[in-house]
Design an enzyme around this catalytic site. Structure first.
Site, PDB file in Angstrom:
ATOM      1  N   ASP A  10      50.991  -6.077  10.537  1.00 61.79           N
ATOM      2  CA  ASP A  10      50.164  -6.546   9.428  1.00 61.79           C
ATOM      3  C   ASP A  10      49.095  -5.516   9.077  1.00 61.79           C
ATOM      4  O   ASP A  10      48.642  -4.764   9.937  1.00 61.79           O
ATOM      5  CB  ASP A  10      49.520  -7.891   9.812  1.00 61.79           C
ATOM      6  CG  ASP A  10      49.018  -8.656   8.597  1.00 61.79           C
ATOM      7  OD1 ASP A  10      49.394  -8.289   7.461  1.00 61.79           O
ATOM      8  OD2 ASP A  10      48.250  -9.613   8.786  1.00 61.79           O
ATOM      9  N   ASN A  58      56.770 -14.842   2.735  1.00 64.49           N
ATOM     10  CA  ASN A  58      56.424 -13.663   1.928  1.00 64.49           C
ATOM     11  C   ASN A  58      57.066 -13.652   0.539  1.00 64.49           C
ATOM     12  O   ASN A  58      56.664 -12.871  -0.329  1.00 64.49           O
ATOM     13  CB  ASN A  58      56.750 -12.357   2.672  1.00 64.49           C
ATOM     14  CG  ASN A  58      55.784 -12.037   3.792  1.00 64.49           C
ATOM     15  OD1 ASN A  58      56.161 -11.471   4.826  1.00 64.49           O
ATOM     16  ND2 ASN A  58      54.511 -12.380   3.615  1.00 64.49           N
TER      17      ASN A  58
HETATM   18  C1  IPE Z   1      53.088 -11.892   8.490  1.00 59.63           C
HETATM   19  O1  IPE Z   1      52.226 -11.161   7.683  1.00 59.63           O
HETATM   20  C2  IPE Z   1      54.480 -11.483   8.260  1.00 59.63           C
HETATM   21  C3  IPE Z   1      54.790 -10.083   8.420  1.00 59.63           C
HETATM   22  C4  IPE Z   1      54.068  -9.149   8.958  1.00 59.63           C
HETATM   23  C5  IPE Z   1      56.087  -9.736   7.952  1.00 59.63           C
HETATM   24  P1  IPE Z   1      51.416 -11.838   6.485  1.00 59.63           P
HETATM   25  O2  IPE Z   1      50.377 -10.856   6.108  1.00 59.63           O
HETATM   26  O3  IPE Z   1      52.326 -12.281   5.413  1.00 59.63           O
HETATM   27  O4  IPE Z   1      50.777 -13.113   7.210  1.00 59.63           O
HETATM   28  P2  IPE Z   1      49.736 -14.194   6.699  1.00 59.63           P
HETATM   29  O5  IPE Z   1      50.421 -14.996   5.656  1.00 59.63           O
HETATM   30  O6  IPE Z   1      48.554 -13.464   6.176  1.00 59.63           O
HETATM   31  O7  IPE Z   1      49.421 -14.986   7.918  1.00 59.63           O
HETATM   32  C1  IPE Z   2      52.315  -6.546   6.387  1.00 57.58           C
HETATM   33  O1  IPE Z   2      51.262  -6.028   5.655  1.00 57.58           O
HETATM   34  C2  IPE Z   2      53.657  -6.258   5.762  1.00 57.58           C
HETATM   35  C3  IPE Z   2      54.335  -7.414   5.193  1.00 57.58           C
HETATM   36  C4  IPE Z   2      53.951  -8.656   5.267  1.00 57.58           C
HETATM   37  C5  IPE Z   2      55.565  -7.137   4.492  1.00 57.58           C
HETATM   38  P1  IPE Z   2      50.587  -6.848   4.500  1.00 57.58           P
HETATM   39  O2  IPE Z   2      51.268  -6.534   3.227  1.00 57.58           O
HETATM   40  O3  IPE Z   2      50.506  -8.286   4.838  1.00 57.58           O
HETATM   41  O4  IPE Z   2      49.131  -6.214   4.494  1.00 57.58           O
HETATM   42  P2  IPE Z   2      47.749  -6.960   4.252  1.00 57.58           P
HETATM   43  O5  IPE Z   2      47.665  -8.100   5.217  1.00 57.58           O
HETATM   44  O6  IPE Z   2      47.749  -7.426   2.837  1.00 57.58           O
HETATM   45  O7  IPE Z   2      46.721  -5.911   4.505  1.00 57.58           O
HETATM   46 MG    MG Z   3      49.093  -9.448   5.770  1.00 55.28          MG
END
Ligand code: IPE
Ligand code: IPE
Ligand code: MG
Length: 237
Positions: A10, A58
């Site tokens: 993340d 997602n």
């Molecule tokens: C969790 O990340 C899923 C992945 C890293 C693929 P998110 O960034 O989508 O999680 P939430 O929704 O903020 O908890």
């Molecule tokens: C994790 O990074 C990757 C995926 C969920 C695909 P994020 O895209 O959630 O990054 P933040 O949380 O917005 O920084």
């Molecule tokens: Mg995230």
């Protein structure tokens, strides 16, 4: 050493935002880190690495970001798989992949087939994965294959072979980068006794040194599985 590490990668979006770049730049840099962490785990003889790349939630992201993530995923499967194969890595993709377009499904099948018999580390990529989905699909398949068990009690061992990560031991160490301290519907069943490690480091900054810090933290933990500390150190059962 942990045998199985599971990671919620993340913080890609925030990494990019801090640099006034589009979110997808963070995802691209995230792919570089995936490669680095696979290599680092391999060098440390960690047998199983499971990476959360796209959750079933997602899909709620802006359409553009979702399609860019899918493109990136296709690109990686097309261009990185031979390298992984050469290094004897077995690649598995877990999640509800029926939701993906045909091109991606074929690339997944090709990558899994190519690396199926490799004897090195197993890298599992969780895409369109959700922990609740996993438990439910396992239950559904179990009941379909064992109609004679309807109405009787089902045990953990009955369900285990149907879970999507049935081939891997349960994770010893869970890592979430990006500062959030939640599971976000990742491997709900398998994380029951996993050691949890949260770090504020954003995924695009999570390098081999950061991995070592997480492993060091893991190695200082005492895993009791319900027993007392005295039982563990005294070796009594
Ligand atoms: C969790 O990340 C899923 C992945 C890293 C693929 P998110 O960034 O989508 O999680 P939430 O929704 O903020 O908890
Ligand atoms: C994790 O990074 C990757 C995926 C969920 C695909 P994020 O895209 O959630 O990054 P933040 O949380 O917005 O920084
Ligand atoms: Mg995230």
């Amino acid at each position: 050493m942990p045998q199985h590490i599971a990671i919620i990668m993340d913080g890609n979006g925030r990494w990019a935002k801090r640099r006034f770049m589009p979110r997808v730049a963070g995802h691209k840099r995230g792919v570089d880190m995936v490669k680095e962490i696979i290599r680092a785990c391999d060098a440390r003889k960690i047998g199983f690495l499971t990476l959360f790349a796209f959750s079933s939630e997602n899909w709620r992201r802006p359409k553009d970001e979702v399609s860019l993530l899918m493109e990136l995923f296709c690109f990686v499967l097309e261009h990185e798989i031979d390298q992984l194969h050469t290094r004897n890595v077995r690649l598995r993709v877990v999640g509800d992949i029926g939701a993906f377009d045909e091109k991606l499904r074929l690339l997944i099948a090709r990558a899994e087939n190519l690396t199926r018999h490799n004897s090195g580390m197993t890298v599992s990529i969780a895409v369109n994965y959700g922990g609740r989905w996993d438990i439910l699909q396992a239950m559904t398949r179990f009941m379909r294959e064992h109609p004679e068990r309807a109405g009787s009690e089902i045990g953990e061992a009955d369900l285990a072979p149907y879970l999507s990560l049935h081939y891997a031991p349960e994770p010893d160490l869970f890592i979430r980068t990006g500062g959030e301290q939640r599971i976000s519907n990742f491997m709900l069943w398998q994380l029951a006794y996993t050691e949890l490690y949260f770090t504020g480091t954003l995924w695009p900054d999570f390098d081999a040194g950061a991995l070592d810090e997480a492993i060091d933290s893991f190695r200082q933990r005492e895993r009791r599985f319900g027993r007392t500390s005295e039982q563990i150190s005294g070796g009594k059962s």
